[in-house]
Design an enzyme around this catalytic site. Structure first.
Site, PDB file in Angstrom:
ATOM      1  N   SER A 163       0.845  -1.199   0.000  1.00 29.78           N
ATOM      2  CA  SER A 163       0.000   0.000   0.000  1.00 29.78           C
ATOM      3  C   SER A 163       0.873   1.239   0.000  1.00 29.78           C
ATOM      4  O   SER A 163       1.954   1.243   0.609  1.00 29.78           O
ATOM      5  CB  SER A 163      -0.890   0.016   1.243  1.00 29.78           C
ATOM      6  OG  SER A 163      -1.553   1.273   1.366  1.00 29.78           O
ATOM      7  N   TYR A 197      -1.699   0.022  10.047  1.00 30.20           N
ATOM      8  CA  TYR A 197      -1.879  -0.564   8.714  1.00 30.20           C
ATOM      9  C   TYR A 197      -0.638  -0.312   7.850  1.00 30.20           C
ATOM     10  O   TYR A 197      -0.087  -1.243   7.232  1.00 30.20           O
ATOM     11  CB  TYR A 197      -3.120   0.047   8.065  1.00 30.20           C
ATOM     12  CG  TYR A 197      -3.404  -0.415   6.658  1.00 30.20           C
ATOM     13  CD1 TYR A 197      -4.091  -1.604   6.421  1.00 30.20           C
ATOM     14  CD2 TYR A 197      -3.015   0.356   5.557  1.00 30.20           C
ATOM     15  CE1 TYR A 197      -4.372  -2.023   5.127  1.00 30.20           C
ATOM     16  CE2 TYR A 197      -3.292  -0.055   4.266  1.00 30.20           C
ATOM     17  CZ  TYR A 197      -3.966  -1.245   4.057  1.00 30.20           C
ATOM     18  OH  TYR A 197      -4.235  -1.644   2.767  1.00 30.20           O
TER      19      TYR A 197
END
Length: 252
Positions: free
Chosen positions: A142, A157
């Site tokens: 990501s 995250y």
């Protein structure tokens, strides 16, 4: 025929990657956890294009399930393709979670770690004996792990996805003796079911995200799925240990 395993292919980026690979003539073993209907939808779309596909359940947050999953993969390889190895692995399964640093609990942190970092680490290790020499792996990371994608609320995250970027490099180093390439893709904001269908529930955030993106829109699953399929292809045979940001120029 090459055979790929794509985790988390019941929707979004994983579904797109599975379909894009099938369109290139690759056999697909896809996994799902909870969203069986989505997995069957992926199977149906691949079937319509005369692709070969098998769907298997898998919780990437439960490493105890990995050895039985490997046996299920071995059975599918024998029964469907008369092979004992596969060629391509896409570690895509995951979930998003938004929490400010001060509000992130150990339970949240540990769940993210199990699914986003420990899961791909030990699933890849478990499947390695079945992965053919000269194969390739793509990990879905990501841009939350990159400077371009730093946004408040993604400290845990982004940390796990950053760990996966580093793991990608180590796998590329250690598996190079077998001719196995390992790369990762770092999507930006993409219209998927992440965070409990956040974009469906909060469509008002989309214009701001599009405004921050150089190419002027939210990403779509195929924007990422096509890159994953391309990285696994012969055209990219000389690329390894790379993390490719696929964000349309987010915060450019």
């Amino acid at each position: 025929m090459q055979i790929a395993i794509v985790t988390g292919a019941s929707s979004g980026i994983g579904q797109s990657a599975a379909i894009q690979l099938a369109r290139r003539g690759t056999g697909v073993i896809l996994t799902y956890n909870g969203n069986q209907a989505g997995a069957l939808e992926t199977v149906e779309m691949i079937d319509k294009e005369d692709g070969a596909v098998v769907a298997l359940p898998l919780d990437v947050g439960d490493s105890a399930a990995f050895p039985p999953f490997r046996e299920a993969v071995a059975a599918a390889l024998r029964d469907t393709w008369q092979r004992d190895t596969f060629d391509l692995l896409v570690n895509n399964a995951g979930f998003g979670h938004l929490a400010m640093f001060e509000e992130t609990t150990e339970e949240m942190f540990d769940t993210l770690m199990r699914v986003l970092l420990k899961g791909p680490y030990f699933l890849t290790q478990t499947l390695l004996p079945l992965l053919a020499d000269g194969g390739a792996i793509v990990n879905t990371t990501s841009n939350a792990a990159l400077r371009s994608g730093l946004e408040p609320g993604y400290s845990a995250y982004g940390t796990m996805k950053g760990g996966l970027v580093v793991l990608t490099r180590y796998l590329a180093k250690e598996l190079s003796s077998r001719g196995i390439r390992v790369n990762s893709v770092s999507p930006g904001s993409t219209r998927t079911r992440i965070a409990d269908d956040a974009f469906e529930r909060f469509p008002e955030v989309i214009p701001d995200l599009a405004a921050k993106t150089a190419l002027g829109r939210l990403g779509e699953p195929d924007d990422i799925g096509m890159v994953i399929a391309a990285l696994l292809s012969e055209e990219c045979r000389w690329i390894t240990a790379q993390d490719i940001e696929v964000s349309g120029g987010y915060n450019l």
